[in-house]
Design a protein around this motif. Sequence first.
Motif, PDB file in Angstrom:
ATOM      1  N   ASP A  92      -5.370 -52.801  20.680  1.00 24.90           N
ATOM      2  CA  ASP A  92      -6.460 -54.111  20.693  1.00 24.90           C
ATOM      3  C   ASP A  92      -7.878 -53.992  20.861  1.00 24.90           C
ATOM      4  OD1 ASP A  92      -7.281 -56.620  20.537  1.00 24.90           O
ATOM      5  OD2 ASP A  92      -5.689 -57.257  22.562  1.00 24.90           O
ATOM      6  N   SER A  93      -8.642 -54.077  19.830  1.00 28.99           N
ATOM      7  CA  SER A  93     -10.021 -54.055  19.564  1.00 28.99           C
ATOM      8  C   SER A  93     -10.680 -54.758  20.982  1.00 28.99           C
ATOM      9  CB  SER A  93     -10.492 -54.016  18.395  1.00 28.99           C
ATOM     10  OG  SER A  93     -10.442 -55.466  17.975  1.00 28.99           O
ATOM     11  N   PHE A  94     -10.234 -56.144  21.148  1.00 28.44           N
ATOM     12  CA  PHE A  94     -10.948 -56.835  22.130  1.00 28.44           C
ATOM     13  C   PHE A  94     -10.601 -56.610  23.543  1.00 28.44           C
ATOM     14  CE2 PHE A  94     -10.589 -60.518  25.125  1.00 28.44           C
ATOM     15  CZ  PHE A  94     -11.844 -61.291  24.690  1.00 28.44           C
TER      16      PHE A  94
ATOM     17  N   PRO B 201     -12.400 -49.350  14.479  1.00 26.74           N
ATOM     18  CA  PRO B 201     -13.318 -48.332  14.213  1.00 26.74           C
ATOM     19  C   PRO B 201     -14.181 -48.365  15.073  1.00 26.74           C
ATOM     20  CG  PRO B 201     -13.512 -50.399  12.869  1.00 26.74           C
ATOM     21  CD  PRO B 201     -12.343 -50.500  13.477  1.00 26.74           C
ATOM     22  N   ASP B 202     -14.291 -49.184  16.042  1.00 28.79           N
ATOM     23  CA  ASP B 202     -15.261 -49.225  17.218  1.00 28.79           C
ATOM     24  C   ASP B 202     -14.548 -48.802  18.383  1.00 28.79           C
ATOM     25  OD1 ASP B 202     -17.218 -49.802  15.727  1.00 28.79           O
ATOM     26  OD2 ASP B 202     -16.975 -52.012  16.078  1.00 28.79           O
ATOM     27  N   PHE B 203     -13.597 -47.756  18.364  1.00 31.38           N
ATOM     28  CA  PHE B 203     -12.564 -47.431  19.344  1.00 31.38           C
ATOM     29  C   PHE B 203     -13.616 -46.806  20.486  1.00 31.38           C
ATOM     30  CE2 PHE B 203      -9.402 -44.301  21.276  1.00 31.38           C
ATOM     31  CZ  PHE B 203      -8.669 -45.130  21.672  1.00 31.38           C
TER      32      PHE B 203
ATOM     33  N   SER C 226      -4.098 -44.185  11.647  1.00 34.02           N
ATOM     34  CA  SER C 226      -4.829 -43.624  13.002  1.00 34.02           C
ATOM     35  C   SER C 226      -5.461 -44.792  13.716  1.00 34.02           C
ATOM     36  CB  SER C 226      -5.875 -42.823  12.274  1.00 34.02           C
ATOM     37  OG  SER C 226      -6.894 -42.410  13.545  1.00 34.02           O
ATOM     38  N   PRO C 227      -5.639 -44.654  15.095  1.00 34.62           N
ATOM     39  CA  PRO C 227      -6.314 -45.700  16.001  1.00 34.62           C
ATOM     40  C   PRO C 227      -7.636 -46.084  15.755  1.00 34.62           C
ATOM     41  CG  PRO C 227      -5.621 -43.854  17.323  1.00 34.62           C
ATOM     42  CD  PRO C 227      -5.217 -43.561  15.930  1.00 34.62           C
ATOM     43  N   PHE C 228      -8.520 -44.877  15.007  1.00 32.56           N
ATOM     44  CA  PHE C 228      -9.740 -45.007  14.469  1.00 32.56           C
ATOM     45  C   PHE C 228      -9.795 -45.800  13.311  1.00 32.56           C
ATOM     46  CE2 PHE C 228      -9.592 -40.972  17.011  1.00 32.56           C
ATOM     47  CZ  PHE C 228     -10.443 -41.400  17.706  1.00 32.56           C
ATOM     48  N   GLU C 229      -8.679 -46.101  12.351  1.00 33.79           N
ATOM     49  CA  GLU C 229      -8.787 -46.825  11.195  1.00 33.79           C
ATOM     50  C   GLU C 229      -8.481 -48.245  11.534  1.00 33.79           C
ATOM     51  OE1 GLU C 229      -6.425 -45.141   8.332  1.00 33.79           O
ATOM     52  OE2 GLU C 229      -7.239 -43.170   8.379  1.00 33.79           O
TER      53      GLU C 229
ATOM     54  N   ASN D 163     -12.561 -53.702  28.221  1.00 30.27           N
ATOM     55  CA  ASN D 163     -12.191 -52.648  29.488  1.00 30.27           C
ATOM     56  C   ASN D 163     -13.519 -51.643  29.347  1.00 30.27           C
ATOM     57  OD1 ASN D 163      -9.695 -53.303  30.149  1.00 30.27           O
ATOM     58  ND2 ASN D 163      -8.496 -52.320  28.751  1.00 30.27           N
ATOM     59  N   MET D 164     -13.969 -51.301  28.265  1.00 30.36           N
ATOM     60  CA  MET D 164     -15.058 -50.371  28.036  1.00 30.36           C
ATOM     61  C   MET D 164     -16.472 -51.207  28.821  1.00 30.36           C
ATOM     62  SD  MET D 164     -18.609 -50.169  26.446  1.00 30.36           S
ATOM     63  CE  MET D 164     -18.095 -51.253  25.199  1.00 30.36           C
TER      64      MET D 164
END
Length: 151
Positions: free
Chosen positions: A75-77, A66-68, A60-63, A82-83
């Motif tokens: 890519d979490s960076f 986790p700070d999706f 899962s992208p959430f796994e 982007n956020m």
Amino acid sequence: MASRLSRIWPTLSRVRLSSALGSRCVSQTPSSSASGAAVASDLQPLSPAAQDSHGHAEVSPFEKNPDFHGFHHHDSFVDEWNMRLAFFFGISVAIVVGGTFIHYLPDHGMRQWARREAERLIKQREAEGLPLMTDNYYDPSTIVLPSSGEE
């Protein structure tokens, strides 16, 4: 003072604060031998439908992240930047454009026009030597009244 404390210390040492306050402290941590290790009962076998052709399970992208924040799945960076950019420009545009729009709205109720018109009339009456206000709102010589015979 020390002699008094030494006399009552045996009594104070028998009093437990937790019983006096009516609460207990209970540990809620699991009792596994290694805190980060997975127990065999925690692992669940995957069905063949959930595995891809190489035998790997779908993550899962959430796994993965986790700070999706909903901007980039892998890519979490990039997701975080982007956020940040979206919120910065979204809020900045809302404040700047919204403030500019409100500032340049037309005169509500024509209050500024009424003020300017009153100042113009005052200057005109002072220049003509007339009083600023008269008893009559309209000039009485221009009002046509009905004759006394007509009703």
